[in-house]
Write an enzyme that holds these catalytic residues in place. Sequence first.
Site, short mmCIF file in Angstrom:
data_model
loop_
_atom_site.label_atom_id
_atom_site.label_comp_id
_atom_site.label_asym_id
_atom_site.label_seq_id
_atom_site.Cartn_x
_atom_site.Cartn_y
_atom_site.Cartn_z
N HIS A 127 0.85 -1.18 0.00
CA HIS A 127 0.00 0.00 0.00
C HIS A 127 0.90 1.24 0.00
CE1 HIS A 127 -3.87 -1.87 0.46
NE2 HIS A 127 -3.60 -2.41 1.63
N CYS A 169 0.13 2.69 -4.66
CA CYS A 169 -0.51 3.96 -5.02
C CYS A 169 0.41 5.12 -4.64
CB CYS A 169 -1.84 4.12 -4.29
SG CYS A 169 -3.18 3.16 -5.02
#
Length: 292
Positions: A127, A169
């Site tokens: 993440h 991301c």
Amino acid sequence: MDDLPPEPTPDNKFSDGNIPSIAQTDQIASRQRSQNAQEALQEEEYDTNHRRRGMAIVLNHENFELMSKREGTNRDRDAATAVLTSMQFDVRVYNDLGRDELFCVLLDLASEDHSDCDCLLVMVMTHGDDDVLYAYDGPYSVDKLWESFMGNACTTLLGKPKLFFVQACRGSTFDKGVKLGCRDLDSDHFSSHKYVIPTTADLLVMYSSYKGHVSWRSPRGGSWFIQALCVELETNWKRMELLQLLTAVSRRVAYDYQSNVPSKGRMDAMKQMPSIVSMLTKLVYFPLKLTR
């Protein structure tokens, strides 16, 4: 009687006094051109004559203390491990490390002797958000990945390419695009922090998406970026220069993938554009090593 003057010596005489023939002169010129070409090539390409390709570290994060599970990432891990092994890297895989554990792995790696290696490669799947990545137990600045290998911090990698690939991301912005193929997906996105990228030579960082944008991942098929990277590496690592190959990765992600989430309109029919930050000073090739 005065001594006779010494016999004149031609400027182009060999040491044995013989004047070279035209054929000999051509051979000398040909050898010189070949040597010059080889020296020029050495200036343009990184040295790949070391005994080993180098270390490849795969940092795979599926589970987190306070965040959602990254389903599909193990497919990326396995694909990356397979292709990097075929490329003759010495591959080490780490799963779900906490921050302290991750930093120890990087510091220990930097303290090793890489004198007989061509390069270093690190691949991270986790993440992330604006310039931060997440370990199992919390965030860290993305530049922590390579700061232990810069300059005198790792002298045995000086002048050698250090290659980093980041699947995460980099923000929450969606990239609208024209519909092409459809894939199921998930996203890797959480809150943001800042960092300053080092300006040191021989570093390349390829991100899965453009700054500020999300990266897409399928729970069944893995992430768009890592899957595209593995396909291109598997197909072309023996013949293509690295940046040429990575351009093909960007093209594959940009044109072959599109989100398919009709139940969530703002996430449907979205695109992704990988981003390369290169401070390489020479061309990177991966010639097959016949002996290791």
